[in-house]
Scaffold this active site. Sequence first.
Site, PDB file in Angstrom:
ATOM      1  N   LYS A   1      -4.922  63.926  35.057  1.00 41.07           N
ATOM      2  CA  LYS A   1      -5.390  62.697  34.407  1.00 41.07           C
ATOM      3  C   LYS A   1      -4.291  61.633  34.465  1.00 41.07           C
ATOM      4  O   LYS A   1      -3.101  61.955  34.333  1.00 41.07           O
ATOM      5  CB  LYS A   1      -5.759  63.028  32.952  1.00 41.07           C
ATOM      6  CG  LYS A   1      -6.347  61.877  32.162  1.00 41.07           C
ATOM      7  CD  LYS A   1      -6.779  62.354  30.771  1.00 41.07           C
ATOM      8  CE  LYS A   1      -7.379  61.246  29.932  1.00 41.07           C
ATOM      9  NZ  LYS A   1      -7.813  61.747  28.607  1.00 41.07           N
TER      10      LYS A   1
ATOM     11  N   SER B   1     -12.613  60.933  27.246  1.00 39.10           N
ATOM     12  CA  SER B   1     -11.990  59.983  28.134  1.00 39.10           C
ATOM     13  C   SER B   1     -11.598  60.572  29.499  1.00 39.10           C
ATOM     14  O   SER B   1     -11.422  59.820  30.451  1.00 39.10           O
ATOM     15  CB  SER B   1     -10.746  59.402  27.471  1.00 39.10           C
ATOM     16  OG  SER B   1      -9.789  60.408  27.230  1.00 39.10           O
TER      17      SER B   1
ATOM     18  N   SER C   1     -11.814  64.686  24.393  1.00 39.75           N
ATOM     19  CA  SER C   1     -11.776  64.143  25.755  1.00 39.75           C
ATOM     20  C   SER C   1     -11.713  65.155  26.876  1.00 39.75           C
ATOM     21  O   SER C   1     -11.823  64.778  28.045  1.00 39.75           O
ATOM     22  CB  SER C   1     -10.602  63.197  25.902  1.00 39.75           C
ATOM     23  OG  SER C   1     -10.942  61.969  25.336  1.00 39.75           O
TER      24      SER C   1
HETATM   25  N1  GLN Z   1     -13.896  59.976  22.290  1.00 35.52           N
HETATM   26  C1  GLN Z   1     -12.769  60.125  21.441  1.00 35.52           C
HETATM   27  C2  GLN Z   1     -12.104  58.795  21.234  1.00 35.52           C
HETATM   28  O1  GLN Z   1     -12.562  57.862  21.771  1.00 35.52           O
HETATM   29  C3  GLN Z   1     -11.817  61.129  22.003  1.00 35.52           C
HETATM   30  C4  GLN Z   1     -10.812  60.592  22.943  1.00 35.52           C
HETATM   31  C5  GLN Z   1      -9.814  61.626  23.374  1.00 35.52           C
HETATM   32  O2  GLN Z   1      -9.946  62.801  23.066  1.00 35.52           O
HETATM   33  N2  GLN Z   1      -8.769  61.150  24.048  1.00 35.52           N
HETATM   34  O3  GLN Z   1     -11.152  58.684  20.549  1.00 35.52           O
END
Ligand code: GLN
Length: 478
Positions: free
Chosen positions: A77, A152, A176
């Site tokens: 990532k 994400s 994410s």
């Molecule tokens: N969807 C969650 C957020 O927007 C999780 C994001 C993540 O785990 N980096 O914060």
Amino acid sequence: MFSFESIAQYHNELKKGSTTCSAVVEFYLLEIESKRHLNAFVEVYRQEAVERAAELDARRKDGSPLEPLHGVVVGIKDVLCYKGHKVTASSRMLANYTASYNATAITKLLEAGAIIIGSLNCDEFAMGSSNENSYYGPTLNAHDNTRVPGGSSGGSAVAVQANLCMVSLGSDTGGSVRQPADFCGIMGLKPSYGRVSRYGLIAYASSFDQIGIFGKNIPDISRTLSVIAGPDQYDSTVSQLPVPDYASGLQNGPNKWKFAYFRDAVEHPSLDPVIKESLLNYFDRLRSAGHTVDALEFPLLEYIVPTYYILTTAEASSNLGRFDGVRYGHRTELETGDLTDFYARNRSEGFGREVKRRIMLGSFVLSAGYYDAYFTKAQQVRRQLYDQTQLIFKDYDVILSPTAPTTAFSFGEKSDDPVAMYLGDIYTVFANLAGIPGISLPLFWHNNGMPFGLQAMTNQFQELSLLQVSELLVQHAH
Ligand code: GLN
């Protein structure tokens, strides 16, 4: 043609001489090229991967034994520092930033023989659930290109889903890794907080962030976890507990397991009825196989999304303070004589809408007048949640839940409604608030043609049990 099933199968082929790392890298580079429309990669390290494969093949000719990830093609990532490579958090803010050191997880991958094939698209600074917040545009779900891959770590999920690498790394602050794995029909593990060093991971919310792994099967994820987990002098929050050989311990779990699920989670009005039915039927199947599956009351469920968004935005507003265009990040080209104006322009131009929204929310909940009402309160809820979770694990081995309330949604469906987007995190943020490991297992298909997963969670640092039970849960799906 090369076809990937598991790292063990690939290693057997290498040992037999029926394939080479070089041939495999060529295969993946062609796949990546032919699926460029998915927009999974921010950058592909073509030349470097070819050279690394040749070097690994040459090493093999010396007869040396295979390292655990010898020749394993891994995507990372775009929030993990890999020395000499761009790392941008998929943000304009860092579009020209090159990592000056390796994240510990990256060092460990390389030491174990992995080939890093490229960096993977994500929501800007890992903030989002759909990959629509990336400076580079969204990644497409390979099952249905009109739908989001989740976020994400959308690029990391699609890279494994679409066969663009064997395993990939993502980061999971509130889901994410697990949610995109769920949307893409693959496996995604978030280890316990502190199991994997966060050194070299661009911080979003430091008391939640954890590096996670996407893969197609449990043995591959287990093997990768054994490589990247463990103590690290550069991260004082990482656990000193020894790292088991997860892959070789997979078969040693108990025969009968005690599962719990939260009645309110499965009864929740936001949960797609098909997902609900599938899970309840599946729980019955586990019961008839002799396992315990109990429904528990969990009154804190309604508070977990607000608690998560108060605490993570607070931490983000502090973590992202360093991106001012002087120490790091985008610098405006507009002439300005005023320093405050200069910072403001750098940050206004460098950050996207969602990141700005979170910095503002975070600054608000930390402001003197509201600190106690929001930040302190949310810390108290987090503590209660942790305590209640510990009580549950006195009686049960595993908590089961949906990974997400719906299958992958269409592009644009939620992008104008941040609250709707946030509420989709209802099932994943729990594990990050409590610091426990969670995995999404691709067990089901919806009648809309999309896959969805089951989430399993065990107590802190019980990754071995989680991986053992995952093998069992996968078997029960058939
Ligand atoms: N969807 C969650 C957020 O927007 C999780 C994001 C993540 O785990 N980096 O914060």
